[in-house]
Design an enzyme around this catalytic site. Sequence first.
Site, PDB file in Angstrom:
ATOM      1  N   LYS A 146       0.796  -1.234   0.000  1.00 58.75           N
ATOM      2  CA  LYS A 146       0.000   0.000   0.000  1.00 58.75           C
ATOM      3  C   LYS A 146       0.830   1.287   0.000  1.00 58.75           C
ATOM      4  O   LYS A 146       0.327   2.349   0.331  1.00 58.75           O
ATOM      5  CB  LYS A 146      -0.934  -0.010   1.197  1.00 58.75           C
ATOM      6  N   SER A 205     -10.006   2.115  -1.047  1.00 61.84           N
ATOM      7  CA  SER A 205      -9.352   3.352  -0.614  1.00 61.84           C
ATOM      8  C   SER A 205      -9.929   4.559  -1.335  1.00 61.84           C
ATOM      9  O   SER A 205     -10.393   4.446  -2.470  1.00 61.84           O
ATOM     10  CB  SER A 205      -7.848   3.244  -0.918  1.00 61.84           C
ATOM     11  N   THR A 218      -8.348   6.546  -2.646  1.00 63.92           N
ATOM     12  CA  THR A 218      -7.491   6.757  -3.819  1.00 63.92           C
ATOM     13  C   THR A 218      -8.259   6.539  -5.116  1.00 63.92           C
ATOM     14  O   THR A 218      -7.931   7.109  -6.152  1.00 63.92           O
ATOM     15  CB  THR A 218      -6.319   5.754  -3.776  1.00 63.92           C
ATOM     16  N   TYR A 227      -0.532   1.864  -7.153  1.00 68.33           N
ATOM     17  CA  TYR A 227      -1.259   1.410  -5.941  1.00 68.33           C
ATOM     18  C   TYR A 227      -2.750   1.721  -6.085  1.00 68.33           C
ATOM     19  O   TYR A 227      -3.597   0.843  -5.923  1.00 68.33           O
ATOM     20  CB  TYR A 227      -0.708   2.080  -4.689  1.00 68.33           C
ATOM     21  N   LYS A 264      -6.346  -0.749  -6.548  1.00 71.09           N
ATOM     22  CA  LYS A 264      -7.602  -0.661  -5.791  1.00 71.09           C
ATOM     23  C   LYS A 264      -8.782  -0.505  -6.766  1.00 71.09           C
ATOM     24  O   LYS A 264      -9.827  -1.128  -6.604  1.00 71.09           O
ATOM     25  CB  LYS A 264      -7.570   0.514  -4.807  1.00 71.09           C
ATOM     26  N   ARG A 271      -7.015  16.553   3.925  1.00 73.32           N
ATOM     27  CA  ARG A 271      -7.326  15.131   3.969  1.00 73.32           C
ATOM     28  C   ARG A 271      -8.453  14.859   4.967  1.00 73.32           C
ATOM     29  O   ARG A 271      -8.844  15.761   5.708  1.00 73.32           O
ATOM     30  CB  ARG A 271      -6.081  14.323   4.407  1.00 73.32           C
ATOM     31  N   ARG A 281       4.645  16.882  -3.384  1.00 72.65           N
ATOM     32  CA  ARG A 281       4.936  15.461  -3.659  1.00 72.65           C
ATOM     33  C   ARG A 281       4.111  15.039  -4.873  1.00 72.65           C
ATOM     34  O   ARG A 281       2.893  15.236  -4.900  1.00 72.65           O
ATOM     35  CB  ARG A 281       4.573  14.612  -2.445  1.00 72.65           C
TER      36      ARG A 281
END
Length: 351
Positions: A86, A126, A128, A151, A155, A232, A296
Amino acid sequence: MAKILVTGGCGYIGSHTIVDLIENGYDVVSIDDNSRSSEGILNGIEAITGKSVKNYKVDLCNYDETMAVFQENTDIVGIIHFAAYKAVGESVHFPLMYFENNLFSLINLLKCTQDFEVPYFVFSSSCTVYGTPQIIPVTEATATQPAESPYGATKQMGEQIIQDAARVGNTRYILLRYFNPVGAHPSISIGEMPLGRPANLVPAITQTAVGKIDKLTVFGSDYDTRDGSCMRDFIHVSDIAHAHTLAVEFLASKPEGPKLDTFNLGSGNGVTVFEAIKAFEKVSGQPLNYEVGERRTGDVEAIYADNKKAVEELGWQVRYNLDDMMRTAWAWEQKLLHQGALFDSQNSKLN
Ligand code: WQD
């Protein structure tokens, strides 16, 4: 007692879910190859619940070994599948390792689910899968966007594979889309044990606070949010864990329900990186050593959950607030520091 198979049971969310399942009257077995976890965490589970949980040290990518577990446990009524790699950043550098591990293991497990006619299957998905949402908060109906990493792609593909598998046989499936799980069990007997330098924010904060990391880098402060840092939805790992127990109970109580259902597991509150740091400083009573660095790659600017569906249909209640998350995360990090290698992987005993 109904028996649940938890894959990845020695992992962070898996171990917390096993505690919640046991506390709610379930019998549990685990499959975890301990490639990224320690069986020692089972001692922490026993310290909390008084129950010794059997872990099968099996690679889910090996169908025969996986099938043997089902032959030995024909009374499994539900599966909760956590076991997967993950780390978003690692997946960018090793995409095929991620597709092989995360998808081969899922497919083997689904084949066993159908072969042994297991009634329920809960999948660890997730947020994501939403990619960078156009509108927040996101609901389960929010369109998914192209994954930001291999990743995230595993999912999305995992959800698609399950959607197609759900059309065959009588097993019923639930997809749980986690936002950002953080914190540790209130007993501080189990918690997150990142391998190497943590990629995730909260363990990076706590490791900075104990001096394992010299200085935390905030990845960007020029986002279009209220303070410039990313937003988040942090959710306590024990709240995430209890949602899994509720998902199994939901499936068992509604035999005529849909073959497949999806739920967001987030607190419903958007919190920025700077706000998370401030919450930690308040709870720990000490300033955090951090600096602002470059963004990032792959980071989503802002996302948080509309969790009404899980609240209304699963009966889920978010019990822990941001301070609880930081307080338990901090207490766990201090325990890891003061007790050295808490779980000695050689003898997997709680020191
Ligand atoms: C959160 C924010 C970073 C570290 C990922 C997966 C998700 C789930 C949780 C598995 C971001 C910032 C972080 C640091 C920072 N994984 N940050 N300095 O990326 O939201 O989600 O982990 O279930 O599926 O996508 O979590 O904690 O890595 O980052 O500034 O040292 O903290 O930029 O804005 P993320 P994260």
